[in-house]
Design a protein around this motif. Sequence first.
Motif, PDB file in Angstrom:
ATOM      1  N   THR A 141      61.935 -47.302  27.619  1.00 41.40           N
ATOM      2  CA  THR A 141      63.071 -47.369  28.554  1.00 41.40           C
ATOM      3  C   THR A 141      64.143 -46.391  28.079  1.00 41.40           C
ATOM      4  O   THR A 141      64.193 -46.057  26.893  1.00 41.40           O
ATOM      5  CB  THR A 141      63.687 -48.784  28.564  1.00 41.40           C
ATOM      6  N   PRO A 142      65.017 -45.954  28.993  1.00 38.82           N
ATOM      7  CA  PRO A 142      66.073 -45.027  28.561  1.00 38.82           C
ATOM      8  C   PRO A 142      66.940 -45.614  27.453  1.00 38.82           C
ATOM      9  O   PRO A 142      67.300 -44.929  26.500  1.00 38.82           O
ATOM     10  CB  PRO A 142      66.899 -44.801  29.843  1.00 38.82           C
ATOM     11  N   CYS A 143      67.269 -46.902  27.562  1.00 39.84           N
ATOM     12  CA  CYS A 143      68.184 -47.503  26.574  1.00 39.84           C
ATOM     13  C   CYS A 143      67.583 -47.582  25.185  1.00 39.84           C
ATOM     14  O   CYS A 143      68.318 -47.661  24.194  1.00 39.84           O
ATOM     15  CB  CYS A 143      68.629 -48.886  27.039  1.00 39.84           C
ATOM     16  N   ARG A 148      72.101 -47.300  25.516  1.00 38.22           N
ATOM     17  CA  ARG A 148      73.000 -47.626  26.632  1.00 38.22           C
ATOM     18  C   ARG A 148      72.167 -47.929  27.863  1.00 38.22           C
ATOM     19  O   ARG A 148      71.170 -47.263  28.115  1.00 38.22           O
ATOM     20  CB  ARG A 148      73.883 -46.425  26.986  1.00 38.22           C
ATOM     21  N   SER A 150      71.157 -47.653  31.604  1.00 31.40           N
ATOM     22  CA  SER A 150      71.364 -46.731  32.719  1.00 31.40           C
ATOM     23  C   SER A 150      70.788 -47.340  33.996  1.00 31.40           C
ATOM     24  O   SER A 150      70.400 -46.619  34.913  1.00 31.40           O
ATOM     25  CB  SER A 150      70.726 -45.376  32.418  1.00 31.40           C
ATOM     26  N   CYS A 152      67.933 -48.704  34.705  1.00 34.81           N
ATOM     27  CA  CYS A 152      66.676 -48.003  34.969  1.00 34.81           C
ATOM     28  C   CYS A 152      65.752 -48.828  35.868  1.00 34.81           C
ATOM     29  O   CYS A 152      65.990 -50.012  36.115  1.00 34.81           O
ATOM     30  CB  CYS A 152      65.970 -47.701  33.644  1.00 34.81           C
TER      31      CYS A 152
HETATM   32  S1  SF4 Z   1      68.035 -51.857  33.026  1.00 33.99           S
HETATM   33 FE1  SF4 Z   1      69.320 -51.016  31.359  1.00 33.99          FE
HETATM   34  S2  SF4 Z   1      69.140 -52.466  29.631  1.00 33.99           S
HETATM   35 FE2  SF4 Z   1      67.490 -52.920  31.084  1.00 33.99          FE
HETATM   36  S3  SF4 Z   1      65.759 -51.745  30.268  1.00 33.99           S
HETATM   37 FE3  SF4 Z   1      66.757 -50.438  31.826  1.00 33.99          FE
HETATM   38  S4  SF4 Z   1      68.222 -49.182  30.690  1.00 33.99           S
HETATM   39 FE4  SF4 Z   1      67.596 -50.882  29.363  1.00 33.99          FE
END
Ligand code: SF4
Length: 185
Positions: A141-143, A148, A150, A152
């Motif tokens: 995942t981006p986070c 942080r 985003s 996603c």
């Molecule tokens: S929605 Fe936000 S916290 Fe949840 S996996 Fe995606 S980037 Fe991470």
Amino acid sequence: MKVAENLRARGFEAIAVSTKEDALKEVLMEAENAESVGWGGSETLKEIGAREALQNSGKTICDHELVMDLFLLSANALTLDGRIVNIDGRGNRIAASIAGPKRVVYVIGRNKLVDGGIDAAIDRIKRFASAPNCVRLGKNTPCAKTQRCSSCDSPDRICKVTAIFDRKPTGINAKVVLVNEDLGY
Ligand code: SF4
């Protein structure tokens, strides 16, 4: 404590305690007559030593079944006006907190309290629970890379199911133990 009063007004039993040792006493008192105890995968409960204490007292810990005497969990966030917010990847913790167990007990540290409503609660969860968990679990995942959220749409995201408890669900018997210490995340 105002948030305890607000939880009572929403149908939950609620008690405020000062330390994790006091929280563990509450949990063991709740488990006294339970043979099977469900486990909501909570760092808070690990930090207060609940699993080991329950096993030492001969209780059967159920990690996945929904039918049990007592289900223990924490919350990802609690608003000052008494609303509990939890976000799951599978939804199994949320499902067990709504239906199945005879009794549900939350143990919630002061670091989970948010002043600012549901948006603030969800923001807290994404920043302090979901993103760090994605890092810890090596999710794609981006986070997991930026730490942080985003918002996603990754198949690997761990925040897929959000439950907002505006009031205690009908038909469950639930209590909140509020602990005046930082516990879990
Ligand atoms: S929605 Fe936000 S916290 Fe949840 S996996 Fe995606 S980037 Fe991470």
